[in-house]
Scaffold this motif. Sequence first.
Motif, PDB file in Angstrom:
ATOM      1  N   UNK A  41      -1.070 -20.468  -0.797  1.00 43.31           N
ATOM      2  CA  UNK A  41       0.183 -20.180  -0.408  1.00 43.31           C
ATOM      3  C   UNK A  41       1.049 -19.929  -1.263  1.00 43.31           C
ATOM      4  N   UNK A  42       0.909 -20.979  -2.764  1.00 36.30           N
ATOM      5  CA  UNK A  42       1.815 -20.861  -3.903  1.00 36.30           C
ATOM      6  C   UNK A  42       1.147 -20.111  -4.799  1.00 36.30           C
ATOM      7  N   UNK A  43       0.382 -19.282  -4.112  1.00 35.97           N
ATOM      8  CA  UNK A  43       0.114 -18.761  -5.190  1.00 35.97           C
ATOM      9  C   UNK A  43       0.289 -17.264  -5.016  1.00 35.97           C
ATOM     10  N   UNK A  44       0.824 -16.881  -3.545  1.00 34.12           N
ATOM     11  CA  UNK A  44       1.571 -15.564  -3.262  1.00 34.12           C
ATOM     12  C   UNK A  44       2.773 -16.048  -3.433  1.00 34.12           C
ATOM     13  N   UNK A  45       3.769 -16.877  -2.939  1.00 37.93           N
ATOM     14  CA  UNK A  45       4.803 -17.613  -3.513  1.00 37.93           C
ATOM     15  C   UNK A  45       5.502 -17.153  -4.558  1.00 37.93           C
ATOM     16  N   UNK A  46       4.847 -17.953  -6.070  1.00 39.82           N
ATOM     17  CA  UNK A  46       4.885 -17.995  -7.259  1.00 39.82           C
ATOM     18  C   UNK A  46       5.083 -16.687  -7.835  1.00 39.82           C
ATOM     19  N   UNK A  47       3.942 -15.310  -7.037  1.00 37.74           N
ATOM     20  CA  UNK A  47       3.481 -13.971  -8.005  1.00 37.74           C
ATOM     21  C   UNK A  47       2.792 -14.746  -9.215  1.00 37.74           C
ATOM     22  N   UNK A  48       2.076 -15.238  -8.381  1.00 38.17           N
ATOM     23  CA  UNK A  48       0.375 -15.300  -9.296  1.00 38.17           C
ATOM     24  C   UNK A  48      -0.059 -14.402  -8.902  1.00 38.17           C
ATOM     25  N   UNK A  49       0.003 -13.897  -7.533  1.00 37.98           N
ATOM     26  CA  UNK A  49      -0.829 -12.474  -6.941  1.00 37.98           C
ATOM     27  C   UNK A  49       0.681 -11.898  -6.754  1.00 37.98           C
ATOM     28  N   UNK A  50       0.199 -10.580  -6.537  1.00 35.98           N
ATOM     29  CA  UNK A  50       1.611 -10.174  -6.399  1.00 35.98           C
ATOM     30  C   UNK A  50       1.433  -9.199  -6.086  1.00 35.98           C
ATOM     31  N   UNK A  51       1.912  -7.653  -5.265  1.00 35.53           N
ATOM     32  CA  UNK A  51       2.069  -6.556  -5.169  1.00 35.53           C
ATOM     33  C   UNK A  51       2.099  -6.354  -4.102  1.00 35.53           C
ATOM     34  N   UNK A  52       2.454  -5.189  -2.926  1.00 34.05           N
ATOM     35  CA  UNK A  52       1.532  -4.844  -1.773  1.00 34.05           C
ATOM     36  C   UNK A  52       0.161  -5.727  -1.228  1.00 34.05           C
ATOM     37  N   UNK A  53      -0.300  -4.445  -2.457  1.00 34.54           N
ATOM     38  CA  UNK A  53      -1.503  -4.567  -1.682  1.00 34.54           C
ATOM     39  C   UNK A  53      -2.881  -5.765  -1.943  1.00 34.54           C
ATOM     40  N   UNK A  54      -2.811  -6.547  -3.276  1.00 33.61           N
ATOM     41  CA  UNK A  54      -2.922  -7.440  -3.914  1.00 33.61           C
ATOM     42  C   UNK A  54      -2.830  -8.539  -2.878  1.00 33.61           C
ATOM     43  N   UNK A 113       8.795   2.144 -11.860  1.00 32.87           N
ATOM     44  CA  UNK A 113       9.460   1.073 -11.487  1.00 32.87           C
ATOM     45  C   UNK A 113       8.327  -0.188 -11.093  1.00 32.87           C
ATOM     46  N   UNK A 114       8.463  -1.368 -11.942  1.00 28.37           N
ATOM     47  CA  UNK A 114       7.558  -2.424 -10.969  1.00 28.37           C
ATOM     48  C   UNK A 114       6.728  -2.274 -11.604  1.00 28.37           C
ATOM     49  N   UNK A 115       5.255  -3.008 -11.181  1.00 27.75           N
ATOM     50  CA  UNK A 115       3.925  -2.749 -10.762  1.00 27.75           C
ATOM     51  C   UNK A 115       3.466  -2.066 -10.377  1.00 27.75           C
ATOM     52  N   UNK A 116       3.097  -1.176  -9.760  1.00 31.61           N
ATOM     53  CA  UNK A 116       2.082  -0.815  -8.593  1.00 31.61           C
ATOM     54  C   UNK A 116       1.181  -0.622  -9.278  1.00 31.61           C
ATOM     55  N   UNK A 117       0.121  -0.845 -10.112  1.00 33.30           N
ATOM     56  CA  UNK A 117      -0.861  -0.866 -11.032  1.00 33.30           C
ATOM     57  C   UNK A 117      -2.099  -1.287 -10.368  1.00 33.30           C
ATOM     58  N   UNK A 118      -3.581  -1.473 -11.557  1.00 28.99           N
ATOM     59  CA  UNK A 118      -4.291  -2.071 -10.928  1.00 28.99           C
ATOM     60  C   UNK A 118      -4.215  -3.942 -10.433  1.00 28.99           C
ATOM     61  N   UNK A 119      -2.972  -3.838 -10.860  1.00 33.39           N
ATOM     62  CA  UNK A 119      -2.536  -5.884 -10.595  1.00 33.39           C
ATOM     63  C   UNK A 119      -2.370  -5.571  -9.584  1.00 33.39           C
ATOM     64  N   UNK A 120      -1.319  -4.821  -9.044  1.00 31.46           N
ATOM     65  CA  UNK A 120      -0.916  -5.107  -7.847  1.00 31.46           C
ATOM     66  C   UNK A 120      -1.873  -4.071  -6.102  1.00 31.46           C
ATOM     67  N   UNK A 121      -3.036  -4.243  -6.847  1.00 30.40           N
ATOM     68  CA  UNK A 121      -4.273  -3.692  -5.498  1.00 30.40           C
ATOM     69  C   UNK A 121      -5.052  -4.134  -5.983  1.00 30.40           C
ATOM     70  N   UNK A 122      -6.657  -3.439  -5.108  1.00 26.40           N
ATOM     71  CA  UNK A 122      -7.788  -3.692  -5.992  1.00 26.40           C
ATOM     72  C   UNK A 122      -8.526  -2.782  -7.416  1.00 26.40           C
ATOM     73  N   UNK A 123      -7.888  -1.330  -7.200  1.00 25.10           N
ATOM     74  CA  UNK A 123      -8.278  -0.672  -8.419  1.00 25.10           C
ATOM     75  C   UNK A 123      -7.036   0.317  -8.142  1.00 25.10           C
ATOM     76  N   UNK A 150      11.212  12.505  -6.035  1.00 23.32           N
ATOM     77  CA  UNK A 150      10.636  10.677  -5.988  1.00 23.32           C
ATOM     78  C   UNK A 150       9.892  10.965  -5.234  1.00 23.32           C
ATOM     79  N   UNK A 151       8.657   9.794  -5.598  1.00 24.71           N
ATOM     80  CA  UNK A 151       7.038   9.876  -4.489  1.00 24.71           C
ATOM     81  C   UNK A 151       6.960   8.326  -4.487  1.00 24.71           C
ATOM     82  N   UNK A 152       6.929   7.935  -3.432  1.00 24.27           N
ATOM     83  CA  UNK A 152       6.474   6.890  -2.883  1.00 24.27           C
ATOM     84  C   UNK A 152       4.965   7.140  -2.582  1.00 24.27           C
ATOM     85  N   UNK A 153       4.419   6.037  -3.630  1.00 27.04           N
ATOM     86  CA  UNK A 153       2.821   5.893  -2.851  1.00 27.04           C
ATOM     87  C   UNK A 153       2.168   4.851  -2.255  1.00 27.04           C
ATOM     88  N   UNK A 154       1.148   4.302  -1.709  1.00 26.44           N
ATOM     89  CA  UNK A 154       1.614   3.019  -0.507  1.00 26.44           C
ATOM     90  C   UNK A 154       0.033   4.040   0.048  1.00 26.44           C
TER      91      UNK A 154
END
Length: 352
Positions: free
Chosen positions: A47-60, A166-176, A275-279
């Motif tokens: 719970x805390x890892x998600x809340x504190x953004x230790x892991x973050x980005x929607x897919x991750x 904008x923000x991080x929608x990168x590898x860190x926010x997903x599986x790869x 302006x492209x939204x990727x998800x």
Amino acid sequence: MDSSSRNFEIDETVSLDDAAKEIVIIDQTKLPGTRRMLRLSLPEEFYNAIKRLEVRGAPAIGVFAAFAAYLCACRIKETDHDKFYSAFSKDRDYLNSSRPTAVNLSWALNRMDRVVKDNAGKPVSEILDAMRAEALLIRQQDEDACRAIGENALTLLKPGYGLLTHCNAGQLATSKYGTATAAMYLGHERGYDFHIFCDETRPLLQGARLTAYELAAAGMDVTLQCDNMAGALMASGKIDAVLVGCDRVAANGDTANKIGTSVVATLAKHYGIPFYVCGPMSTIDPSIKSGADIPIEQRDGDEVTTMWYEKRMAPEGIKVFNPAFDVTDHSLITAIITETGIYYPPFSFGQR
Ligand code: MRU
């Protein structure tokens, strides 16, 4: 695991050590200065890892929640299915309450819930095996989806393009690969020579700390700017397209993403920049009609007044407005790029 001396590399943003019954993540709150690995095994830690953004980005967050649901289930002692399911439901609801906006969290937990229900009548050991397999499948599907998003997005881009994210929608926010960054990674491999610009993304600096870091480490041409410089950047003619991620897309295409995304979209419209939204499809929530119904997380004011500063820089007691996300109106979006294709207006995402 002490890997502080290693070069930047992310084999897996979220991984499962099944023998130790632990999830292993890199603590994203410490990047880029410190590479600190976390091994988590308890519901409160998840719970805390998600809340504190230790892991973050929607897919991750979705992948992490699937592994967390599995490990929570491994701790349940009940063998009667009804009692097992009731204990699992408590853990599921607890995990689901960690952050409200990214729909991937509830989407992944619902998939895990379905596995428990579909295997009613089987021994608990078999239910756990099925849950582990489902969590691993969710991660694999996310990786595959990101790659397909990248291939689709790349068809809209030309070599030499200036790209803003904008923000991080990168590898860190997903599986790869990331979502918004997937075409950047693929284009880089294929010699597209993109010039990438990252908004720093106040207040938590995901752009400066994470996107600038991971793309530069991959050898791309990256320039960082403050959020309020995006207008000047677009006016300079250096941006050919904007690519961003998403946390929840409503049926009409309204898109919640990191706070400030709607400002970038408004500027892009003004300057005539696509302006492209990727998800992934897992971020589309057809049960929500429009952005007005997307729950927006409000975070602690300290993130604005104090965090990142040596000393508090705002007056004591000042009121702070700190939503973590905003909604970009569908009218500002040129296309929504998913693993299943490129969707153009008018957007209409039906029930899955
Ligand atoms: O608060 P965060 O860092 O979890 O916000 C992340 C974003 O807004 C991303 O753009 C979004 O989750 C897409 S990640 C592929």
